[in-house]
Design a protein around this motif. Structure first.
Motif, PDB file in Angstrom:
ATOM      1  N   TRP A 238      65.581  27.888 -21.114  1.00  0.00           N
ATOM      2  CA  TRP A 238      66.589  26.952 -20.629  1.00  0.00           C
ATOM      3  C   TRP A 238      66.176  26.341 -19.293  1.00  0.00           C
ATOM      4  CZ3 TRP A 238      71.396  30.687 -21.147  1.00  0.00           C
ATOM      5  CH2 TRP A 238      71.554  31.035 -22.498  1.00  0.00           C
ATOM      6  N   GLY A 239      66.653  25.110 -19.028  1.00  0.00           N
ATOM      7  CA  GLY A 239      66.336  24.525 -17.735  1.00  0.00           C
ATOM      8  C   GLY A 239      67.031  23.203 -17.472  1.00  0.00           C
ATOM      9  N   TRP A 240      66.912  22.768 -16.228  1.00  0.00           N
ATOM     10  CA  TRP A 240      67.549  21.520 -15.792  1.00  0.00           C
ATOM     11  C   TRP A 240      66.801  20.973 -14.594  1.00  0.00           C
ATOM     12  CZ3 TRP A 240      70.327  18.020 -17.871  1.00  0.00           C
ATOM     13  CH2 TRP A 240      71.048  17.107 -17.102  1.00  0.00           C
ATOM     14  N   LEU A 241      66.754  19.657 -14.486  1.00  0.00           N
ATOM     15  CA  LEU A 241      66.016  18.991 -13.420  1.00  0.00           C
ATOM     16  C   LEU A 241      66.866  17.933 -12.732  1.00  0.00           C
ATOM     17  CD1 LEU A 241      62.760  18.652 -15.429  1.00  0.00           C
ATOM     18  CD2 LEU A 241      62.735  19.422 -13.059  1.00  0.00           C
ATOM     19  N   SER A 242      66.647  17.812 -11.427  1.00  0.00           N
ATOM     20  CA  SER A 242      67.240  16.740 -10.639  1.00  0.00           C
ATOM     21  C   SER A 242      66.241  16.389  -9.543  1.00  0.00           C
ATOM     22  CB  SER A 242      68.576  17.186 -10.040  1.00  0.00           C
ATOM     23  OG  SER A 242      69.097  16.173  -9.193  1.00  0.00           O
ATOM     24  N   ASP A 243      66.459  15.265  -8.884  1.00  0.00           N
ATOM     25  CA  ASP A 243      65.572  14.912  -7.781  1.00  0.00           C
ATOM     26  C   ASP A 243      65.850  15.750  -6.539  1.00  0.00           C
ATOM     27  OD1 ASP A 243      68.028  13.845  -7.171  1.00  0.00           O
ATOM     28  OD2 ASP A 243      67.336  11.781  -6.941  1.00  0.00           O
ATOM     29  N   GLU A 246      68.974  21.606  -4.727  1.00  0.00           N
ATOM     30  CA  GLU A 246      70.311  22.196  -4.633  1.00  0.00           C
ATOM     31  C   GLU A 246      71.294  21.518  -5.589  1.00  0.00           C
ATOM     32  OE1 GLU A 246      71.102  24.941  -3.006  1.00  0.00           O
ATOM     33  OE2 GLU A 246      68.962  25.057  -2.525  1.00  0.00           O
ATOM     34  N   LYS A 247      71.114  20.236  -5.788  1.00  0.00           N
ATOM     35  CA  LYS A 247      71.974  19.497  -6.722  1.00  0.00           C
ATOM     36  C   LYS A 247      71.789  20.025  -8.144  1.00  0.00           C
ATOM     37  CE  LYS A 247      72.892  14.707  -8.217  1.00  0.00           C
ATOM     38  NZ  LYS A 247      72.262  14.611  -9.540  1.00  0.00           N
ATOM     39  N   ALA A 248      70.550  20.266  -8.522  1.00  0.00           N
ATOM     40  CA  ALA A 248      70.255  20.799  -9.856  1.00  0.00           C
ATOM     41  C   ALA A 248      70.891  22.166 -10.047  1.00  0.00           C
ATOM     42  CB  ALA A 248      68.745  20.873 -10.072  1.00  0.00           C
ATOM     43  N   ILE A 249      70.764  23.014  -9.040  1.00  0.00           N
ATOM     44  CA  ILE A 249      71.334  24.367  -9.113  1.00  0.00           C
ATOM     45  C   ILE A 249      72.850  24.304  -9.291  1.00  0.00           C
ATOM     46  CG2 ILE A 249      71.746  26.484  -7.799  1.00  0.00           C
ATOM     47  CD1 ILE A 249      68.953  26.041  -6.550  1.00  0.00           C
ATOM     48  N   LYS A 250      73.483  23.445  -8.520  1.00  0.00           N
ATOM     49  CA  LYS A 250      74.941  23.314  -8.584  1.00  0.00           C
ATOM     50  C   LYS A 250      75.390  22.766  -9.940  1.00  0.00           C
ATOM     51  CE  LYS A 250      78.859  21.158  -6.217  1.00  0.00           C
ATOM     52  NZ  LYS A 250      79.292  20.259  -5.108  1.00  0.00           N
ATOM     53  N   GLU A 251      74.694  21.751 -10.454  1.00  0.00           N
ATOM     54  CA  GLU A 251      75.071  21.096 -11.707  1.00  0.00           C
ATOM     55  C   GLU A 251      74.949  22.027 -12.911  1.00  0.00           C
ATOM     56  OE1 GLU A 251      73.825  16.403 -11.027  1.00  0.00           O
ATOM     57  OE2 GLU A 251      72.337  17.836 -11.805  1.00  0.00           O
ATOM     58  N   TYR A 252      73.951  22.893 -12.880  1.00  0.00           N
ATOM     59  CA  TYR A 252      73.601  23.648 -14.090  1.00  0.00           C
ATOM     60  C   TYR A 252      74.410  24.930 -14.269  1.00  0.00           C
ATOM     61  CZ  TYR A 252      70.479  24.954 -17.935  1.00  0.00           C
ATOM     62  OH  TYR A 252      69.971  25.258 -19.176  1.00  0.00           O
ATOM     63  N   PRO A 317      69.531  19.792 -22.378  1.00  0.00           N
ATOM     64  CA  PRO A 317      70.167  20.886 -21.641  1.00  0.00           C
ATOM     65  C   PRO A 317      70.601  21.983 -22.600  1.00  0.00           C
ATOM     66  CG  PRO A 317      71.777  19.180 -22.072  1.00  0.00           C
ATOM     67  CD  PRO A 317      70.488  18.718 -22.712  1.00  0.00           C
ATOM     68  N   ILE A 318      71.055  23.128 -22.081  1.00  0.00           N
ATOM     69  CA  ILE A 318      71.494  24.212 -22.951  1.00  0.00           C
ATOM     70  C   ILE A 318      72.949  24.026 -23.377  1.00  0.00           C
ATOM     71  CG2 ILE A 318      72.164  25.758 -21.064  1.00  0.00           C
ATOM     72  CD1 ILE A 318      70.768  26.608 -24.578  1.00  0.00           C
ATOM     73  N   ALA A 319      73.758  23.385 -22.593  1.00  0.00           N
ATOM     74  CA  ALA A 319      75.111  22.980 -22.983  1.00  0.00           C
ATOM     75  C   ALA A 319      75.279  21.534 -22.541  1.00  0.00           C
ATOM     76  CB  ALA A 319      76.153  23.886 -22.336  1.00  0.00           C
ATOM     77  N   SER A 320      76.360  20.900 -22.947  1.00  0.00           N
ATOM     78  CA  SER A 320      76.465  19.459 -22.733  1.00  0.00           C
ATOM     79  C   SER A 320      76.407  19.075 -21.254  1.00  0.00           C
ATOM     80  CB  SER A 320      77.781  18.945 -23.326  1.00  0.00           C
ATOM     81  OG  SER A 320      77.743  19.049 -24.726  1.00  0.00           O
ATOM     82  N   MET A 321      75.627  18.055 -20.992  1.00  0.00           N
ATOM     83  CA  MET A 321      75.560  17.396 -19.691  1.00  0.00           C
ATOM     84  C   MET A 321      75.716  15.898 -19.950  1.00  0.00           C
ATOM     85  SD  MET A 321      74.983  19.812 -17.380  1.00  0.00           S
ATOM     86  CE  MET A 321      74.017  19.340 -15.945  1.00  0.00           C
ATOM     87  N   PRO A 322      76.183  15.129 -18.971  1.00  0.00           N
ATOM     88  CA  PRO A 322      76.289  13.683 -19.168  1.00  0.00           C
ATOM     89  C   PRO A 322      74.960  13.091 -19.635  1.00  0.00           C
ATOM     90  CG  PRO A 322      77.384  14.337 -17.144  1.00  0.00           C
ATOM     91  CD  PRO A 322      76.662  15.553 -17.646  1.00  0.00           C
ATOM     92  N   HIS A 323      75.030  12.184 -20.597  1.00  0.00           N
ATOM     93  CA  HIS A 323      73.817  11.634 -21.202  1.00  0.00           C
ATOM     94  C   HIS A 323      72.899  10.993 -20.168  1.00  0.00           C
ATOM     95  CE1 HIS A 323      71.114   9.726 -23.973  1.00  0.00           C
ATOM     96  NE2 HIS A 323      71.583   8.506 -23.728  1.00  0.00           N
ATOM     97  N   GLU A 324      73.492  10.266 -19.217  1.00  0.00           N
ATOM     98  CA  GLU A 324      72.655   9.599 -18.213  1.00  0.00           C
ATOM     99  C   GLU A 324      71.919  10.621 -17.330  1.00  0.00           C
ATOM    100  OE1 GLU A 324      76.982   9.597 -16.713  1.00  0.00           O
ATOM    101  OE2 GLU A 324      75.897   9.293 -18.613  1.00  0.00           O
ATOM    102  N   ASP A 325      72.541  11.762 -17.080  1.00  0.00           N
ATOM    103  CA  ASP A 325      71.887  12.814 -16.292  1.00  0.00           C
ATOM    104  C   ASP A 325      70.768  13.474 -17.085  1.00  0.00           C
ATOM    105  OD1 ASP A 325      73.703  12.223 -14.330  1.00  0.00           O
ATOM    106  OD2 ASP A 325      74.960  13.989 -14.654  1.00  0.00           O
ATOM    107  N   THR A 326      71.009  13.653 -18.383  1.00  0.00           N
ATOM    108  CA  THR A 326      69.973  14.221 -19.245  1.00  0.00           C
ATOM    109  C   THR A 326      68.773  13.287 -19.317  1.00  0.00           C
ATOM    110  OG1 THR A 326      71.634  15.389 -20.572  1.00  0.00           O
ATOM    111  CG2 THR A 326      69.468  15.089 -21.563  1.00  0.00           C
TER     112      THR A 326
END
Length: 361
Positions: A238-243, A246-252, A317-326
């Motif tokens: 599983w994973g998630w990315l942001s620029d 800390e934002k990525a950690i909070k979002e996921y 993502p592993i669960a739903s995230m906004p499409h634009e963020d994905t």
């Protein structure tokens, strides 16, 4: 063998944090096609889609989504993740993926598995008590179909006899077939004995926890005279990315906790997720990959080196995230993470080659 970096997904349709509402299945499937097209455009090597038959996942027929993706892409490899063999006919599996291969020659793979959820057994009339036996017999049949145009198959416990009948269409060469497992010892041994590449779903614990299993896979493969050079070991995590890290950690945290807590209600061996457990999982030794490009790339390198992996799928993502963020996360992965990881291993390979030549002087 070159390094391959891909994305995996189940087409999740869980409630979004901001709205509390889930994406409709039809919208999620359309979004998923856009994600495949973008992944191809930004240079990601592979896109793998899993099969589920439940409300919180939109994809019950990955081969159809993969076929749509095949028609809209140019170079990305396309795979199931997984095709749940116990509850499907192996003949249909081969026919479907050979058909996709006609659209995207040499870019199609079958990732065979037993399925992490069990709803398909009741849905299609199979006995859950035969969970492993069904998979073993149907995998054997699929492998035989893949290598033989004309099928001769004796009646099994779960499959009918086939008396010298051709299976069509045919791919120009046997389709790549890998075996996916959550870490089952018997599955590891089976893949090694059959000479199949293996994909581990590494979604909990520490990176080093899977090292003994992968070592077992290699030992068994060597003892059964299989060529490990043609048997890449892969992981899906599983994973998630942001620029912003800390934002990525909070979002996921929200989607991860949502999924883990939901599964915990269905499986007694699972526990709900606390924030401290989440931070441990995304830490340097954990197996969830969250952060900015540099953080995620370095952690992928660490896992691949520690376990000797040749392929890695970031489940995004592993669960739903906004499409634009994905879409943004996919772009970061393709444009920044993939080149960093590949450059690292390319440079390491050159250094190793230089060292060997220097020693031979």
């Amino acid at each position: 063998m070159t390094i391959e970096l891909g994305i995996s997904t189940f087409g999740e349709t869980t409630p979004l944090e901001k709205t509390g509402k889930a994406i409709n299945h039809d919208e999620r499937i359309r979004n998923l096609l856009e994600e495949i097209i973008l992944a191809d455009k930004v240079g990601i090597d592979a896109f793998a889609i899993g099969e589920h038959h439940r409300k919180d996942f939109a994809v019950s027929a990955p081969e159809i989504v993969l076929a749509m993706g095949a028609a809209r892409t140019k170079q990305i490899h396309l795979s199931s993740a997984t095709t749940n063999l116990p509850t499907i006919n192996p003949i249909r599996v081969y026919e479907q993926y050979a058909t996709i291969d006609a659209i995207a020659p040499g870019r199609v793979e079958i990732m065979a598995g037993r399925g992490s959820f069990t709803e398909a057994f009741d849905l299609f009339g199979y006995d859950l008590d035969n969970y492993d036996a069904l998979f073993k017999e149907k995998l054997e049949m699929l492998l035989k179909i893949n290598n033989n145009e004309i099928l001769d198959w004796s009646k099994g416990n779960f499959t009918p006899a086939v008396d010298h009948i051709g299976i069509y269409p045919r791919a120009k060469k046997p389709l790549p077939i890998s075996l996916a497992t959550g870490g089952n010892i018997n599955s590891t041994i089976r893949a090694a004995e059959l000479g199949l590449p293996i994909v581990y779903a590494i979604i909990g614990g520490k990176i080093t926890d899977f090292k003994p299993l992968i070592q077992l896979y290699r030992v068994v493969a060597e003892k059964t005279d299989h060529n490990l050079g043609k048997m890449p070991v892969a992981a899906h995590s599983w994973g998630w990315l942001s620029d912003d890290n800390e934002k990525a950690i909070k979002e996921y945290f929200y989607p991860t906790k949502l999924l883990v807590d939901t599964i915990s209600k269905e499986r007694p061996q699972w526990n709900g997720m606390t924030y401290d457990q989440y931070l441990e999982s995304i830490g340097s030794d954990g197996v969830i990959f969250v952060g900015d490009a540099e953080t995620v790339a370095n952690k992928i390198i660490k896992m691949m080196e520690t376990l000797g992996l040749k392929r890695f799928y970031l489940h995004l993502p592993i669960a739903s995230m906004p499409h634009e963020d994905t879409m943004e996360a996919i772009e970061i992965y393709g444009k920044e993470v993939v080149p960093r990881v590949k450059d690292y291993f390319k440079n390491k390979s050159k250094l190793n080659d230089f060292s060997i030549k220097w020693k031979e002087r």
